[in-house]
Design an enzyme around this catalytic site. Structure first.
Site, short mmCIF file in Angstrom:
data_model
loop_
_atom_site.label_atom_id
_atom_site.label_comp_id
_atom_site.label_asym_id
_atom_site.label_seq_id
_atom_site.Cartn_x
_atom_site.Cartn_y
_atom_site.Cartn_z
N ARG A 1 96.69 -16.37 -108.52
CA ARG A 1 96.49 -17.65 -107.82
C ARG A 1 96.32 -17.42 -106.32
O ARG A 1 95.53 -18.09 -105.66
CB ARG A 1 97.65 -18.61 -108.12
CG ARG A 1 97.36 -20.03 -107.65
CD ARG A 1 98.40 -21.01 -108.15
NE ARG A 1 99.74 -20.68 -107.64
CZ ARG A 1 100.85 -21.30 -108.04
NH1 ARG A 1 100.80 -22.26 -108.95
NH2 ARG A 1 102.02 -20.96 -107.53
N GLU B 1 99.84 -35.27 -108.83
CA GLU B 1 101.06 -34.47 -108.78
C GLU B 1 101.87 -34.91 -107.57
O GLU B 1 101.48 -35.85 -106.87
CB GLU B 1 100.71 -32.98 -108.70
CG GLU B 1 99.94 -32.58 -107.45
CD GLU B 1 99.80 -31.06 -107.31
OE1 GLU B 1 100.69 -30.32 -107.73
OE2 GLU B 1 98.77 -30.64 -106.76
N LYS C 1 96.71 -22.91 -103.02
CA LYS C 1 97.98 -23.10 -102.30
C LYS C 1 97.77 -22.83 -100.81
O LYS C 1 98.26 -21.86 -100.24
CB LYS C 1 99.04 -22.16 -102.91
CG LYS C 1 100.41 -22.82 -102.97
CD LYS C 1 101.30 -22.14 -103.98
CE LYS C 1 102.76 -22.41 -103.73
NZ LYS C 1 103.14 -23.81 -103.61
#
Ligand code: PLP
Ligand code: COI
Length: 336
Positions: A82, A220, A184
């Site tokens: 990720r 989210e 992220k």
């Protein structure tokens, strides 16, 4: 190895400076050998890319002590992958995934005295991150970068420990279609600070963001994905603009393969949230934090908090992470 003298059971989710951190620098198109340092501070130019245009991304993962005294990490290969995705999206050089895993192992091993003991409820949080470090004044990617990993012992993410949370549907948006919500990037968190401070001032623990294109679907929260349960079915939002949570992906597997639940990853409409019996926030920091109430502008939806579904998911996931329940192949990396 003697553990540090810490009141492990009363740790909150905060920064405690530990002994070692890993550092590697990228310059002239290549990463250096990298290694551990005791220096917790960073000195850089006033015009560094990260300071001007927020060119930074990070990861979050944990090391645990198992019941039989080993130190383990949960699916670190997925964090490595990720972070590579985040780097590509932010035009940063990828820190090689196998080097990422070595950096994690070295950092945890060097800070073994800081890994909370089994049963304390605490864990060693690991924060790999990278930033543009050379001067950049025109809007463009930096050419020099630093990759670091530090470790800090942590307790529960939400104040007051594990308890049913009250969250609100946010009027602010988190991620634009075709933006950076799926990686992220530090910038995703910078832009959520206004909303989280406001939420806390209004008495809420977190914000649930809606999809910013239509504002009709659940996305989210600022730091965790959302799961819902109805009967034997686990439902979680599917969207291109949310972070692909490793905890959520693991829970889908656990629900199906360990608990015999039906799992649905699909659009979740705001208009259907009243139909669910349980709700939880899932992530590395949040683990599975039960939601007691979602407030949408005066309309309150209540959930069972630690209901039977959330409880068994929590017990199975943490059982796997802490070595009480056999993990699927490749999920646990033993550090020592
Ligand atoms: N969503 C956001 C915005 C997060 O910051 C995090 C934390 O990493 C998560 C979800 C959960 O992801 P993971 O389970 O990989 O920690
Ligand atoms: C994590 O769960 O590791 C995160 O990065 C979330 C952050 C809000 C602490």
């Amino acid at each position: 190895m003697e553990k540090k003298n810490i009141d492990w059971g009363n740790l909150s989710f905060g920064y405690v400076q530990t002994d070692y951190r890993y550092v590697s620098n990228f310059k002239d198109g290549a990463w250096d050998a990298g290694g551990l340092t005791t220096d917790a501070n960073i000195t850089m130019n006033e015009c560094a890319g990260v300071l001007q245009y927020a060119q930074t991304c990070f990861e979050g993962m944990k090391a645990y002590t198992t019941e039989d005294g080993r130190i383990v990490c949960f699916r670190p290969d997925l964090n490595a992958a990720r972070m590579a995705d985040s780097c590509r999206r932010l035009k940063m050089p990828v820190f090689p995934e196998e080097k990422f895993l070595e950096a994690i192992v070295e950092t945890v091993r060097a800070n073994a005295a800081w890994v909370p003991p089994f049963g304390s409820g605490a864990s060693l949080y690991l924060r790999p991150y990278m930033f543009g470090s050379n001067p950049v004044i025109g809007v463009k990617p930096a050419t020099e970068y630093q990759f670091r990993v530090f470790a800090t012992p942590v307790g529960p993410y939400f104040k007051g420990g594990i308890r049913p949370l009250t969250v609100r549907i946010s009027d602010f948006d988190r991620a634009a279609p075709r933006g950076t919500g799926h990686v992220k990037a530090g910038l995703n968190y910078a832009m959520s600070l206004y909303a989280i401070v406001d939420a806390h001032e209004q008495g809420y623990d977190e914000n649930i963001y809606l999809d910013s294109a239509t504002r009709t679907c659940i996305e989210e929260t600022g730091g965790a994905n959302v799961i819902f349960i109805k009967g034997n079915t686990l439902v979680t939002p599917k969207s291109d603009t949310i972070l692909p949570s490793i905890t959520r992906r693991s829970l889908l597997y656990v629900a199906k393969e360990y608990l015999g639940m039906e799992v649905q990853e699909r659009e979740v409409k705001l208009t259907e949230i009243g139909e669910f019996e349980e709700c939880g926030l899932c992530g590395t920091a949040a683990v599975i934090s039960p939601v007691g109430k979602i407030v949408d502008h005066g309309t309150e939806y209540t959930y069972a908090g630690f209901g039977p579904g959330i409880q068994k998911l929590y017990d199975t996931l943490t059982g796997i992470q802490m070595g009480r329940i056999e993990a699927p192949e490749g999920w646990i990396t033993v550090i020592e």
